[in-house]
Write a protein that holds these residues in place. Structure first.
Motif, mmCIF file in Angstrom:
data_model
loop_
_atom_site.group_PDB
_atom_site.id
_atom_site.type_symbol
_atom_site.label_atom_id
_atom_site.label_comp_id
_atom_site.label_asym_id
_atom_site.label_seq_id
_atom_site.Cartn_x
_atom_site.Cartn_y
_atom_site.Cartn_z
ATOM 1 N N PHE B 16 0.843 -1.202 0.000
ATOM 2 C CA PHE B 16 0.000 0.000 0.000
ATOM 3 C C PHE B 16 0.878 1.252 0.000
ATOM 4 C CE2 PHE B 16 -3.227 -2.545 2.725
ATOM 5 C CZ PHE B 16 -3.673 -3.212 1.604
ATOM 6 N N PRO B 17 0.613 2.166 -0.894
ATOM 7 C CA PRO B 17 1.337 3.439 -0.854
ATOM 8 C C PRO B 17 1.037 4.165 0.453
ATOM 9 C CG PRO B 17 0.150 3.162 -2.941
ATOM 10 C CD PRO B 17 -0.307 2.060 -2.038
ATOM 11 N N THR B 21 -5.890 5.260 0.735
ATOM 12 C CA THR B 21 -7.105 4.942 1.473
ATOM 13 C C THR B 21 -7.002 3.590 2.165
ATOM 14 O OG1 THR B 21 -8.073 4.064 -0.550
ATOM 15 C CG2 THR B 21 -8.591 6.329 0.004
ATOM 16 N N SER B 22 -6.278 2.664 1.575
ATOM 17 C CA SER B 22 -6.108 1.365 2.222
ATOM 18 C C SER B 22 -5.378 1.505 3.552
ATOM 19 C CB SER B 22 -5.323 0.419 1.310
ATOM 20 O OG SER B 22 -6.072 0.117 0.155
ATOM 21 N N ARG B 23 -4.373 2.357 3.568
ATOM 22 C CA ARG B 23 -3.651 2.579 4.817
ATOM 23 C C ARG B 23 -4.550 3.192 5.872
ATOM 24 N NH1 ARG B 23 1.930 3.357 5.041
ATOM 25 N NH2 ARG B 23 2.939 1.721 3.828
ATOM 26 N N VAL B 24 -5.356 4.139 5.464
ATOM 27 C CA VAL B 24 -6.258 4.796 6.407
ATOM 28 C C VAL B 24 -7.228 3.776 6.988
ATOM 29 C CG1 VAL B 24 -8.083 6.523 6.660
ATOM 30 C CG2 VAL B 24 -6.089 7.009 5.232
ATOM 31 N N LEU B 25 -7.826 2.988 6.107
ATOM 32 C CA LEU B 25 -8.778 1.982 6.577
ATOM 33 C C LEU B 25 -8.084 0.953 7.461
ATOM 34 C CD1 LEU B 25 -11.575 0.743 6.592
ATOM 35 C CD2 LEU B 25 -11.008 -0.413 4.449
ATOM 36 N N LEU B 26 -6.898 0.548 7.067
ATOM 37 C CA LEU B 26 -6.150 -0.416 7.878
ATOM 38 C C LEU B 26 -5.904 0.127 9.279
ATOM 39 C CD1 LEU B 26 -4.692 -3.153 7.862
ATOM 40 C CD2 LEU B 26 -2.619 -1.955 7.152
ATOM 41 N N ASP B 27 -5.543 1.393 9.357
ATOM 42 C CA ASP B 27 -5.329 1.997 10.674
ATOM 43 C C ASP B 27 -6.619 2.014 11.491
ATOM 44 O OD1 ASP B 27 -2.688 2.314 10.212
ATOM 45 O OD2 ASP B 27 -2.746 4.462 9.852
#
Lengths: 120, 120
Positions: B16-17, B21-27
DNA sequence: CGGAATCCGATCTGATACTG
DNA sequence: CAGTATCAGATCGGATTCCG
């Protein structure tokens, strides 16, 4: 929702008692960078600089801290070769592989659904 | 380690860059309390006070914040009945159920292995 | 290359008080 | 019951600098 609810059977009053070892471990492996480091290592042993590239955006401080925690938990192996310049390889222990196996589906789900979810 | 590595295929340079958004959701979903709240709700709709009991140790502040984040992500539903005293039920959305399904194996793994891991 | 040490701001937490 | 508001303290996380 009918199967594999042993979590509720074990702890009817709540999910893991506050402060218990499960909570501590859960915090370690779901930490902001713990997930990314563990999943990175499913691709095989990697060096410090590899991990910095894989877990984009991680600072040196947090990489060091995350690796130490995971190593202390027995999830990650650290192998240092006494050469100059130093070479250090990090890899998953068997326990770490087990954990990563349940983490990967989470990452995949997030990757598939992130765009549809954020900013509803 | 040979299958389902689409994460690396998608992002050869990293997982994930940073800031995507994937990082945000993962967090969000791997946050300290997000995991516990989501898994609590796999047991069915629950009220505020139920969730405080399930996620032992959570403060009112963090419960409110966690629920708002998860609701904003479309993972949790909030239903308020206009009665006195107020009654509010929280439940998983279909998307939230999907997510919880990949979270539960993680909790189970942690529950099984915590004692053998901490303080190696 | 692979870190350790330091500083600093953002975030989390706990306690308390208040509301409809 | 189901929250909101506020404040102090602890912890987390990032940026920078330095070292073998």
């Amino acid at each position: 929702m009918t199967e594999s609810m042993e979590i509720f059977e074990q702890y009817p009053g709540g999910i893991f008692p506050a402060g218990c070892t499960s909570r501590v471990l859960l915090d370690h492996v779901t930490s902001k960078w713990g997930v990314l480091v563990l999943v990175s290592l499913t691709d095989g042993p990697q060096r410090w600089s590899d991990l910095r590239r894989r877990a984009q955006g991680i600072s040196e401080k947090m990489l060091a801290q995350t690796l130490k925690t995971l190593e202390g938990d027995g999830l990650v192996n650290r192998e240092q070769q006494p050469v100059m310049p130093p070479r250090v390889d990090y890899s998953l222990t068997p326990l770490g592989e087990e954990l990563a196996a349940v983490l990967v589906p989470l990452l995949q789900w997030v990757g598939r659904n992130a765009d549809q979810i954020i900013g509803v």
